[in-house]
Write a protein that holds these residues in place. Structure first.
Motif, PDB file in Angstrom:
ATOM      1  N   PHE A 184     -27.662  16.182  -3.694  1.00  0.00           N
ATOM      2  CA  PHE A 184     -26.492  16.764  -3.047  1.00  0.00           C
ATOM      3  C   PHE A 184     -26.550  16.581  -1.533  1.00  0.00           C
ATOM      4  O   PHE A 184     -25.517  16.407  -0.881  1.00  0.00           O
ATOM      5  CB  PHE A 184     -26.380  18.255  -3.392  1.00  0.00           C
ATOM      6  N   THR A 185     -27.759  16.630  -0.977  1.00  0.00           N
ATOM      7  CA  THR A 185     -27.913  16.415   0.468  1.00  0.00           C
ATOM      8  C   THR A 185     -27.545  14.987   0.833  1.00  0.00           C
ATOM      9  O   THR A 185     -26.849  14.738   1.824  1.00  0.00           O
ATOM     10  CB  THR A 185     -29.353  16.709   0.895  1.00  0.00           C
ATOM     11  N   VAL A 186     -28.013  14.033   0.028  1.00  0.00           N
ATOM     12  CA  VAL A 186     -27.661  12.632   0.262  1.00  0.00           C
ATOM     13  C   VAL A 186     -26.165  12.433   0.101  1.00  0.00           C
ATOM     14  O   VAL A 186     -25.520  11.738   0.899  1.00  0.00           O
ATOM     15  CB  VAL A 186     -28.434  11.712  -0.705  1.00  0.00           C
ATOM     16  N   LEU A 187     -25.597  13.057  -0.920  1.00  0.00           N
ATOM     17  CA  LEU A 187     -24.165  12.937  -1.178  1.00  0.00           C
ATOM     18  C   LEU A 187     -23.358  13.405   0.027  1.00  0.00           C
ATOM     19  O   LEU A 187     -22.369  12.767   0.416  1.00  0.00           O
ATOM     20  CB  LEU A 187     -23.796  13.757  -2.417  1.00  0.00           C
ATOM     21  N   GLU A 188     -23.797  14.476   0.639  1.00  0.00           N
ATOM     22  CA  GLU A 188     -23.052  15.030   1.774  1.00  0.00           C
ATOM     23  C   GLU A 188     -23.359  14.307   3.076  1.00  0.00           C
ATOM     24  O   GLU A 188     -22.447  13.866   3.787  1.00  0.00           O
ATOM     25  CB  GLU A 188     -23.385  16.512   1.932  1.00  0.00           C
ATOM     26  N   GLN A 189     -24.653  14.167   3.390  1.00  0.00           N
ATOM     27  CA  GLN A 189     -25.028  13.675   4.714  1.00  0.00           C
ATOM     28  C   GLN A 189     -24.946  12.158   4.843  1.00  0.00           C
ATOM     29  O   GLN A 189     -24.644  11.652   5.919  1.00  0.00           O
ATOM     30  CB  GLN A 189     -26.440  14.151   5.053  1.00  0.00           C
TER      31      GLN A 189
END
Length: 282
Positions: free
Chosen positions: A139-144
Motif C-alpha cells: 500500500f505504501t508503494v501504491l501510494e508513494q
C-alpha cells in the motif's frame, strides 16, 4: 471510507511479527521499484533478484509499528465487509453458501500453499489453501511510488483478491487453470486477463453492496479505486518499468479495461454482469 471502530474479521492470520527477511540496500530505491513492478505485471516472484543484490536479510522477530497495527485493523474490517457482502450475494443471487477466505498478513517473506510469498510478488490469492497473501507495504508503494493513495484504493486491492476467492468458490479458477495448460502462452495470457478483469468487476460488486449495506463509502472513494485500477493496468506498469507496452504479454488487462470492469460491477451490483468470458469486448 468509514472503517474505524467497526467489526473486524476473524479470518486474519497475522505473520508480521515472524522473521522472514526484509529488503536491504543492495538495489537503489528506483531499481527496487522497477524490479517489483516487473514482478507484479509478469505475475512472478522476483525475490531472487533482490536476494542477488543483498536485498533480503534478517530472520529476527519483528515489532509492529503503530502504522502496521492500524493497517492490520483496516484490512480486517475490509475483509469482514467482504465476508458479509459475499455471504448475502451468494444466497440471494446464486442460491449458494459462501465460504470466506483467510487473509495472511506478512512482512518481507512467508510461505503459501502456492510457494513463496514476498513483497516482490505483490498481493495474491492462492486457491490451493484458499488464502489471500498481503504484505501491507504494498500500500505504501501504491501510494508513494505509483500515485494511488487513499484507504479505498487499498480496500479495492483487498476486494480484488477476495474476488479471486469468489471465482474459486464458483469453480472458475479450476476451469481456467486447466484451460491455460492446454494453450500457448499468448492464449494463456488472454485467459488470465479475463480472470483478472472479472476479479476487478467482483471488487466493484462488493463496493456497490458496501455502500448500500454499511454506508461506509465516502465521497471520492470510487475515484480512489478507479485511480488504483488505472495505475496497476499492464500498460501503465510496463511504461513505469521503462518498457513499451506489449499487449500479448498482458496478464491483468489495460488501465482502461480494469477501470471499466470495476465500474461495471460497482454500478450494477450483479455477479452476472462480471462474465468476462462471455463478453465480446474486454
Amino acid at each position: 471510507m468509514e472503517w474505524r471502530g467497526r467489526r473486524g474479521s476473524r479470518n486474519i492470520e497475522d505473520r508480521r511479527r515472524m522473521g522472514g527477511g526484509g529488503r536491504g540496500a543492495g538495489i537503489g530505491g528506483a531499481g527496487v521499484i522497477v524490479v517489483l513492478l516487473l514482478g507484479w505485471f509478469l505475475g512472478v516472484d522476483v525475490t531472487p533478484l533482490l536476494q542477488d543484490q543483498g536485498g533480503m536479510s534478517s530472520d529476527a522477530p519483528r515489532d509492529l509499528t503503530a502504522e502496521d497495527r492500524a493497517m492490520g485493523e483496516f484490512v480486517s474490517v475490509t475483509l469482514a465487509d467482504t465476508e458479509e457482502v459475499w455471504a448475502a450475494l451468494f444466497k440471494d443471487q446464486l442460491g449458494e453458501t459462501y465460504r470466506p477466505a483467510t487473509l495472511v498478513l506478512f512482512k518481507g517473506y512467508t510461505q503459501s500453499g502456492c510457494g513463496g510469498a514476498s513483497e516482490a510478488t505483490g498481493p495474491f490469492y492462492c486457491p490451493s489453501d484458499r488464502k489471500v497473501y498481503l504484505d501491507t507495504g504494498f500500500f505504501t508503494v501504491l501510494e508513494q511510488r505509483m500515485g494511488a493513495g487513499g484507504d479505498f484504493a487499498a480496500a479495492y486491492v483487498v476486494a480484488h483478491e477476495v474476488g479471486h476467492h469468489v471465482q474459486n468458490e464458483l469453480g472458475i479458477l479450476e476451469q481456467t487453470t486447466r484451460l491455460r495448460q492446454q494453450v500457448d502462452q499468448v492464449q494463456g495470457n488472454e485467459i488470465s486477463v479475463r480472470v483478472e478483469l472479472m476479479a476487478d468487476c467482483l471488487a466493484g460488486v462488493w463496493a456497490h453492496e458496501a455502500a448500500a449495506r454499511f454506508g461506509s463509502i465516502q465521497r471520492g472513494d470510487i475515484e480512489e479505486a478507479m485511480n488504483a485500477a488505472a495505475r496497476i493496468g499492464d500498460d501503465s506498469l510496463q511504461r513505469e518499468a521503462g518498457r513499451r507496452p506489449v499487449p500479448d504479454s498482458f496478464t491483468h488487462g489495460t488501465s482502461e479495461q480494469r477501470m471499466r470492469w470495476f465500474l461495471t460491477g460497482q454500478t450494477t451490483g450483479e455477479i452476472a454482469a462480471c462474465d468476462t468470458f462471455g463478453a465480446t469486448r474486454l
